[in-house]
Design an enzyme around this catalytic site. Structure first.
Site, PDB file in Angstrom:
ATOM      1  N   CYS A  46       0.840  -1.214   0.000  1.00 22.88           N
ATOM      2  CA  CYS A  46       0.000   0.000   0.000  1.00 22.88           C
ATOM      3  C   CYS A  46       0.866   1.251   0.000  1.00 22.88           C
ATOM      4  O   CYS A  46       0.548   2.252  -0.649  1.00 22.88           O
ATOM      5  CB  CYS A  46      -0.896   0.033   1.233  1.00 22.88           C
ATOM      6  SG  CYS A  46      -2.027  -1.344   1.297  1.00 22.88           S
ATOM      7  N   ASP A 139     -20.605  12.480 -15.094  1.00 18.81           N
ATOM      8  CA  ASP A 139     -22.021  12.220 -14.774  1.00 18.81           C
ATOM      9  C   ASP A 139     -22.158  11.393 -13.486  1.00 18.81           C
ATOM     10  O   ASP A 139     -23.253  10.976 -13.140  1.00 18.81           O
ATOM     11  CB  ASP A 139     -22.712  11.507 -15.951  1.00 18.81           C
ATOM     12  CG  ASP A 139     -22.022  10.187 -16.314  1.00 18.81           C
ATOM     13  OD1 ASP A 139     -21.017   9.812 -15.658  1.00 18.81           O
ATOM     14  OD2 ASP A 139     -22.490   9.519 -17.258  1.00 18.81           O
TER      15      ASP A 139
HETATM   16  C1  BEZ Z   1       0.497  -4.745   1.788  1.00 17.92           C
HETATM   17  O1  BEZ Z   1       0.029  -3.649   1.509  1.00 17.92           O
HETATM   18  O2  BEZ Z   1       1.697  -4.943   1.730  1.00 17.92           O
HETATM   19  C2  BEZ Z   1      -0.397  -5.904   2.141  1.00 17.92           C
HETATM   20  C3  BEZ Z   1      -1.566  -5.682   2.848  1.00 17.92           C
HETATM   21  C4  BEZ Z   1      -2.360  -6.761   3.179  1.00 17.92           C
HETATM   22  C5  BEZ Z   1      -1.998  -8.035   2.782  1.00 17.92           C
HETATM   23  C6  BEZ Z   1      -0.849  -8.246   2.069  1.00 17.92           C
HETATM   24  C7  BEZ Z   1      -0.035  -7.171   1.739  1.00 17.92           C
END
Ligand code: BEZ
Length: 224
Positions: A46, A139
């Site tokens: 992330c 929209d």
């Molecule tokens: C990550 O962002 O690294 C991750 C998050 C949840 C499960 C596996 C990876």
């Protein structure tokens, strides 16, 4: 069934974000919008995704696309995580990104929008959010949906590419073929008769001959 299907209107939810409380339709205004979810704050994949999204923010802005992220942690956690994301990008560890992150602590929105990944759970056995991308048109209707599991990071170059395709095909009677990139030739949509296609695409329509004799592979240079 929770979730959103192509053509559905974006729900006009209210939410707390790193940039204050929003109402989604007001946030979108007349722009295109991209809503992308993440499993959790302070997780490795992330962090790389949000870092890349932050670096690409000027590209989304150029295309009139408002960006907003979602994760199932608090605003306070998000703000603290933003410092890590900026540091990952080699920048000052500020509590700010070029787009807001929704705090969906109770998973209400994640459930409503069909974003949960049953295979990835937190320490209490609660499912985490999957990696969803929703692109909304001006929209406020859903134009594209991508759903990846938590363990597979997305390709943000691909997301920009599909935005280019969505915007081109929203306004011109063309479709983009496999592996299309901006500037490549495009296909004339099958419903457009040849005579109209010739008028609509003055740069020319080039039809590839096929064994079936059917003249459906019609290319034209990308219209302006
Ligand atoms: C990550 O962002 O690294 C991750 C998050 C949840 C499960 C596996 C990876």
């Amino acid at each position: 069934m929770p979730g959103l299907l192509l053509g559905d209107e974006a729900p006009n939810f209210e939410a707390d974000t790193t940039q204050g409380r929003i109402r989604f339709h007001d946030f979108l205004g007349d722009s295109w919008g991209i809503l992308f979810s993440h499993p959790r704050d302070f997780t490795p994949v992330c962090t790389t995704e949000l870092g890349r999204a932050a670096r690409l923010a000027p590209e989304f802005s150029k295309r009139n696309v408002k960006m907003i992220a979602l994760s199932i942690d608090s605003v306070q956690d998000h703000l603290s995580w933003c410092k890590d994301i900026n540091a990952y990008n080699g920048e000052q560890p500020a509590e700010k990104l070029p787009f807001p992150i929704i705090a969906d602590k109770n998973r209400e929105l994640a459930v409503k929008l069909g974003m949960l990944d049953p295979d990835e759970q937190d320490k209490d056995g609660m499912p985490l959010t999957a990696r969803v991308v929703f692109v909304f048109g001006p929209d406020k209707k859903l134009k594209l949906s991508i759903l990846y599991p938590a363990t597979t990071g997305r390709n943000f170059d691909e997301i920009l590419r599909v935005v280019d395709s969505l915007q081109l095909t929203a306004y011109k009677k063309v479709a983009t073929p496999v592996d299309w990139k901006p500037g490549d030739s495009v296909m004339v949509v099958p419903t457009l008769p040849d005579e109209e296609a010739k008028k609509l695409f003055p740069k020319g329509v080039f039809t590839k001959e096929l064994p079936s004799g059917k003249k459906y592979l019609r290319y034209t240079p990308q219209p302006e």
